[in-house]
Design a protein around this motif. Structure first.
Motif, PDB file in Angstrom:
ATOM      1  N   VAL A 101       0.835  -1.208   0.000  1.00 18.74           N
ATOM      2  CA  VAL A 101       0.000   0.000   0.000  1.00 18.74           C
ATOM      3  C   VAL A 101       0.870   1.259   0.000  1.00 18.74           C
ATOM      4  N   LEU A 102       1.905   1.250   0.821  1.00 15.52           N
ATOM      5  CA  LEU A 102       2.791   2.417   0.883  1.00 15.52           C
ATOM      6  C   LEU A 102       3.571   2.604  -0.415  1.00 15.52           C
ATOM      7  N   ALA A 103       3.952   1.493  -1.054  1.00 19.00           N
ATOM      8  CA  ALA A 103       4.660   1.603  -2.334  1.00 19.00           C
ATOM      9  C   ALA A 103       3.763   2.231  -3.391  1.00 19.00           C
ATOM     10  N   ASN A 104       2.479   1.855  -3.402  1.00 14.30           N
ATOM     11  CA  ASN A 104       1.546   2.466  -4.350  1.00 14.30           C
ATOM     12  C   ASN A 104       1.352   3.951  -4.078  1.00 14.30           C
ATOM     13  N   ARG A 105       1.552   4.365  -2.820  1.00 10.93           N
ATOM     14  CA  ARG A 105       1.436   5.781  -2.493  1.00 10.93           C
ATOM     15  C   ARG A 105       2.674   6.567  -2.906  1.00 10.93           C
ATOM     16  N   GLY A 106       3.778   5.881  -3.231  1.00 11.02           N
ATOM     17  CA  GLY A 106       4.981   6.566  -3.677  1.00 11.02           C
ATOM     18  C   GLY A 106       6.114   6.561  -2.677  1.00 11.02           C
ATOM     19  N   VAL A 107       5.997   5.782  -1.589  1.00 17.59           N
ATOM     20  CA  VAL A 107       7.077   5.697  -0.598  1.00 17.59           C
ATOM     21  C   VAL A 107       7.435   4.225  -0.371  1.00 17.59           C
ATOM     22  N   PRO A 108       8.037   3.557  -1.360  1.00 21.29           N
ATOM     23  CA  PRO A 108       8.357   2.136  -1.200  1.00 21.29           C
ATOM     24  C   PRO A 108       9.521   1.928  -0.235  1.00 21.29           C
ATOM     25  N   LYS A 109       9.554   0.759   0.334  1.00 23.93           N
ATOM     26  CA  LYS A 109      10.672   0.371   1.189  1.00 23.93           C
ATOM     27  C   LYS A 109      11.803  -0.142   0.319  1.00 23.93           C
ATOM     28  N   ARG A 110      12.982   0.408   0.534  1.00 17.28           N
ATOM     29  CA  ARG A 110      14.134  -0.003  -0.261  1.00 17.28           C
ATOM     30  C   ARG A 110      14.625  -1.374   0.188  1.00 17.28           C
ATOM     31  N   PRO A 111      15.185  -2.168  -0.714  1.00 21.54           N
ATOM     32  CA  PRO A 111      15.583  -3.545  -0.359  1.00 21.54           C
ATOM     33  C   PRO A 111      16.591  -3.601   0.774  1.00 21.54           C
ATOM     34  N   HIS A 112      17.498  -2.635   0.867  1.00 17.56           N
ATOM     35  CA  HIS A 112      18.549  -2.703   1.885  1.00 17.56           C
ATOM     36  C   HIS A 112      18.122  -2.124   3.236  1.00 17.56           C
ATOM     37  N   GLU A 113      16.916  -1.572   3.324  1.00 15.63           N
ATOM     38  CA  GLU A 113      16.478  -0.933   4.548  1.00 15.63           C
ATOM     39  C   GLU A 113      15.889  -1.945   5.537  1.00 15.63           C
ATOM     40  N   THR A 114      16.199  -1.770   6.809  1.00 17.93           N
ATOM     41  CA  THR A 114      15.517  -2.521   7.850  1.00 17.93           C
ATOM     42  C   THR A 114      14.166  -1.873   8.105  1.00 17.93           C
ATOM     43  N   PRO A 115      13.239  -2.556   8.792  1.00 16.71           N
ATOM     44  CA  PRO A 115      11.937  -1.942   9.054  1.00 16.71           C
ATOM     45  C   PRO A 115      12.030  -0.609   9.783  1.00 16.71           C
ATOM     46  N   PHE A 116      12.952  -0.518  10.776  1.00 15.20           N
ATOM     47  CA  PHE A 116      13.051   0.729  11.526  1.00 15.20           C
ATOM     48  C   PHE A 116      13.763   1.816  10.734  1.00 15.20           C
ATOM     49  N   GLU A 117      14.684   1.466   9.840  1.00 10.20           N
ATOM     50  CA  GLU A 117      15.279   2.469   8.934  1.00 10.20           C
ATOM     51  C   GLU A 117      14.224   3.047   8.005  1.00 10.20           C
ATOM     52  N   TYR A 118      13.324   2.174   7.581  1.00 12.10           N
ATOM     53  CA  TYR A 118      12.238   2.625   6.704  1.00 12.10           C
ATOM     54  C   TYR A 118      11.300   3.584   7.441  1.00 12.10           C
ATOM     55  N   HIS A 140       9.458   9.288   8.836  1.00  7.51           N
ATOM     56  CA  HIS A 140       9.386  10.430   9.756  1.00  7.51           C
ATOM     57  C   HIS A 140      10.146  11.632   9.193  1.00  7.51           C
ATOM     58  N   GLN A 141      11.290  11.383   8.568  1.00  5.21           N
ATOM     59  CA  GLN A 141      12.062  12.482   7.981  1.00  5.21           C
ATOM     60  C   GLN A 141      11.330  13.142   6.825  1.00  5.21           C
ATOM     61  N   LYS A 142      10.524  12.375   6.114  1.00  6.36           N
ATOM     62  CA  LYS A 142       9.755  12.933   4.999  1.00  6.36           C
ATOM     63  C   LYS A 142       8.538  13.718   5.482  1.00  6.36           C
ATOM     64  N   GLY A 143       8.273  13.710   6.812  1.00  7.01           N
ATOM     65  CA  GLY A 143       7.169  14.484   7.359  1.00  7.01           C
ATOM     66  C   GLY A 143       5.819  13.837   7.129  1.00  7.01           C
ATOM     67  N   GLU A 144       5.760  12.486   7.189  1.00  4.89           N
ATOM     68  CA  GLU A 144       4.494  11.803   6.955  1.00  4.89           C
ATOM     69  C   GLU A 144       3.556  11.864   8.163  1.00  4.89           C
ATOM     70  N   GLY A 145       4.059  12.223   9.371  1.00  4.02           N
ATOM     71  CA  GLY A 145       3.211  12.440  10.524  1.00  4.02           C
ATOM     72  C   GLY A 145       2.517  11.186  11.033  1.00  4.02           C
ATOM     73  N   ALA A 146       1.152  11.262  11.077  1.00  4.98           N
ATOM     74  CA  ALA A 146       0.360  10.177  11.643  1.00  4.98           C
ATOM     75  C   ALA A 146       0.567   8.875  10.883  1.00  4.98           C
ATOM     76  N   ILE A 147       0.772   8.953   9.590  1.00  2.05           N
ATOM     77  CA  ILE A 147       1.017   7.733   8.800  1.00  2.05           C
ATOM     78  C   ILE A 147       2.286   7.046   9.289  1.00  2.05           C
ATOM     79  N   ALA A 148       3.353   7.822   9.499  1.00  2.00           N
ATOM     80  CA  ALA A 148       4.615   7.241   9.960  1.00  2.00           C
ATOM     81  C   ALA A 148       4.454   6.613  11.344  1.00  2.00           C
TER      82      ALA A 148
END
Length: 739
Positions: A670-687, A692-700
């Motif tokens: 769902v998040l990838a379809n919104r335009g913020v996909p998780k990168r393959p090398h990222e851990t869940p908490f890095e993602y 949070h850095q992108k300012g997603e707020g409540a979604i983050a």
């Protein structure tokens, strides 16, 4: 009785026998919108905006024909017929007085015909004629446009055309009202259809081969320019030199009068376009588009060359021998006298559109055979450069046909070293004070070769490469002293210099060992715009190269500047799929090196197969039809297959996962379809930290909560409440929908 029968017979003949009048106001309005978009697209492409008056007239005609749709309108039809004859006479009269490109005149005729036709639109097929006129206008705009602005008009036209086609289909089915349960015009469905059509169109655009065009010899050229007075073939006017449009490089005007003040480097105009140049000038150009070029193949857009070295610059020693070329009154075609050469050549047609003010010099590929230019006269200097009686202004268009030679190294290696007398006389000049030093340094470089080159062509190649590797660019090079020689300072004092200094050094080194050479100025191909099909050439693309004479083959350029290719783009290269190559180079810049190398090898194999298939598909009209059908089928499959394959794999993979893993993967999808996909090398908490850095707020925050539960389950084997996680996931989806 007989009179009534006759009148009834005539009335029956006057009644229309074809389709009934079209009653759909929405369809009529949609067709008029298509025509208006076509008119705006052509005006935007030409930059004239002369046809805006046609839009209100066409709408008025459509409104009048709607009110009169159930009447015979015999008088109006007669008036329309007379109007058609009048606009045709005006068109033929204007066409007879214009010798060049007639596309704009044809477009104006089509618009005038559409205005008259708008007053007579009773039937559905007449609306189809108007829609076709809109399509033709957009097609003309595509051929004339030189910027990406046309893409916006094309998308707007397509967005209007889709509902018009639906309305036309409804009308043919007899559906008069927009009922809920009948065929409707849902915006979402039309939007999806628009995206699908655009995607398929882009794929076909990228895959279609770029074959030679301009088979007709009526090439694009501006309207005729009348020049008062006599044309001085020796004059070169560069607005970047001196104090005014009539100043030359050394501060003298057209008539030789002194101009006060010191020559200042102009950051808009390249210094090298004059009959004399001073390479001791210092400065940096401010990037600005100079011209746009449509060409069957890229190359070095040659402007002029110099034969005499002055110590710190160059000059044309035989400028007084420039010849004037004339064209007939009924054509824009100048025929350029050719020298007999035995080398194989390829015809390349170019069209140049000047974007900013330019000297009265005419860029062209080497060995121009025909020039289509709007003035009555042009000039050619002894070094093969062309000049116009006037400066090239913004909006001027001209075309050139060149016989560009192939660089066949096997034949060029075997070329004779017997140079004609006039070649030895003008292209071996070198100052006595530096001749021995330059020759000694040149021979020292040649001795470093593993296999010392023998032919003049191979020596030029080797020396150009040696200069790239031995000397460096010096952007902060100090100004030379008044009596200091540029080439000596380059080779022995500074070990480098400005980019053009490399070409001057190579030219003099070749002369020192008996190889005729001269300095040539021009432009690199520029940046190719895959969507417009034009090369966008900037002033910073101008530079100098060494041009070497090979007996019986002519002149060939060599580029010793670091960072440049050793030779400019050649017709030896295949540009059939240049658009696809450009797109691939852009995509490859985003890919890792191993993946790029693998894909490059695969595409090389595919390219070999496509080359063989192209030979079949271009073998005749049957091959062309088969090729178009195959490409269309591939485009459709290429659009449908990846989507279906990805969806199938995604659903199959989810079915095999544990409940928590499945829910976490659905969240990532769902998040990838919104335009913020998780990168393959990222851990869940890095993602989640990146969100949070992108300012997603409540979604983050919601993603962080779900990720914490997932990590605790996955790596800590902690229990979890699946229903609670589902509630958080549903809250996340609602947040995404609300945004």
């Amino acid at each position: 009785m007989q009179r009534s029968v006759l009148s009834q017979s005539w009335r029956q003949r006057l009644q229309p026998r074809s389709l009934p009048p079209e009653d759909s106001r929405a369809l009529r309005l949609g067709v008029q919108i298509l025509v208006c978009v076509g008119i705006l697209a052509t005006d935007s492409a030409t930059g004239s905006w002369h046809s805006l008056w046609a839009i209100p007239l066409s709408l008025m005609g459509a409104a009048w024909s709607w009110r009169q749709r159930h009447r015979r309108n015999i008088a109006a039809k007669c008036g329309i017929a007379i109007g058609m004859i009048l606009v045709l006479v005006v068109f033929l009269n204007r066409l007879a007085g214009q010798a060049g490109d007639s596309r704009i005149l044809l477009t104006e005729l089509l618009i005038q015909v559409q205005i008259l036709h708008a007053f007579d639109l009773p039937r559905r097929k007449d609306l189809g004629y108007s829609a076709v006129i809109g399509i033709i206008l957009v097609g003309v705009a595509a051929t004339v446009s030189e910027t990406m602005v046309f893409g916006g008009w094309l998308l707007l036209f397509l967005a209007c055309a889709l509902p018009v086609l639906i309305l036309d289909y409804r009308s043919r089915l007899g559906l008069k009202l927009l009922k809920r349960r009948s065929v409707s015009l849902p915006p979402a469905q039309i939007g999806r259809m628009l995206v699908a059509v655009v995607t398929v169109g882009l794929v076909i655009f990228a895959l279609l081969p770029r074959l030679p065009g301009y088979q007709l010899r009526t090439l694009p050229v501006s309207a005729a320019i009348d020049i008062p007075g006599k044309f001085d073939a020796q004059q070169i006017v560069n607005p970047g030199y001196g104090q005014g449009d009539s100043a030359t490089w050394d501060g003298t005007g057209q008539d030789g009068e002194d101009l006060e003040g010191e020559i200042i480097f102009d950051d808009q105009f390249y210094y090298g376009f004059s009959q004399r140049i001073n390479q001791n000038l210092r400065g940096v150009l401010k990037p600005e588009i100079v011209m746009r070029v449509r060409s069957q193949a890229p190359g070095f857009w040659r402007v002029l060359a110099f034969d005499e070295y002055t110590g710190q610059g160059w000059q044309m020693s035989r400028n007084d021998k420039s010849e004037t070329l004339n064209r007939p009154a009924w054509s824009y075609r100048f025929v350029v006298p050719q020298l007999g050469q035995r080398g194989r050549t390829k015809e390349v047609i170019q069209t140049y559109s000047i974007v900013s003010r330019f000297p009265n010099l005419i860029p062209a590929l080497s060995q121009a055979r025909e020039i289509y230019f709007p003035t009555r006269e042009i000039a050619r200097d002894p070094e093969g450069g062309f000049r116009s009686p006037v400066q090239l202004q913004d909006g001027l268009t001209y075309s050139v046909i060149s016989d560009v030679p192939y660089r066949d190294r096997k034949q060029l290696r075997k070329a004779s070293r017997q140079y004609p007398q006039f070649i030895r006389q003008h292209y071996l000049q070198i100052p006595d004070g530096i001749a021995s030093q330059i020759k000694e340094q040149t021979e020292a470089l040649l001795e470093k070769a593993n296999r010392p080159p023998i032919s003049a062509y191979e020596k030029a190649l080797y020396l150009a490469q040696s200069l790239k590797q031995t000397y460096s660019l010096q952007p902060d090079l100090p100004v030379l002293e008044a009596e200091e020689d540029l080439v000596s300072a380059f080779l022995f004092k500074y070990q480098g210099g400005y980019p053009d200094h490399f070409s001057t050094a190579l030219t003099m080194m070749l002369r020192s060992i008996g190889i005729p050479a001269r300095l040539v100025m021009g432009f690199a191909p520029g940046e190719f715009n895959a969507f417009t099909g034009l090369y966008e050439v900037k002033n910073v693309d101008a530079f100098a190269m060494a041009e070497v004479y090979i007996p019986q083959f002519g002149w060939f350029t060599f580029d010793p500047i670091p960072g440049h290719d050793l030779v400019p783009p050649s017709v030896d290269d295949d540009y059939t799929f240049s658009v696809l190559k450009t797109l691939w180079n852009w995509v490859a810049g985003w890919l890792p090196s191993p993946m790029m190398n693998g894909l490059t090898a695969i595409f090389a194999m595919i390219g070999a197969g496509l080359a063989q298939a192209l030979g079949f598909f271009t073998g005749g009209w049957q091959g062309w039809m088969a090729g178009l059908l195959v490409l269309s089928g591939i485009a459709v499959l290429g659009w449908l297959a990846p989507q279906g394959w990805q969806w199938w794999r995604y659903r199959r993979r989810l079915a095999t996962l544990p409940p928590m893993e499945k829910l976490y993967q659905r969240m990532l999808h769902v998040l990838a379809n919104r335009g913020v996909p998780k990168r393959p090398h990222e851990t869940p908490f890095e993602y989640t930290h990146r969100l949070h850095q992108k300012g997603e707020g409540a979604i983050a925050d919601l993603v962080t909560e779900i990720s914490q539960i997932y990590v605790s389950w996955r790596y800590g084997h902690q229990p979890y409440d699946l229903s609670d996680v589902h509630l958080r996931f549903q809250a996340l989806r609602e947040k995404l929908r609300s945004q």
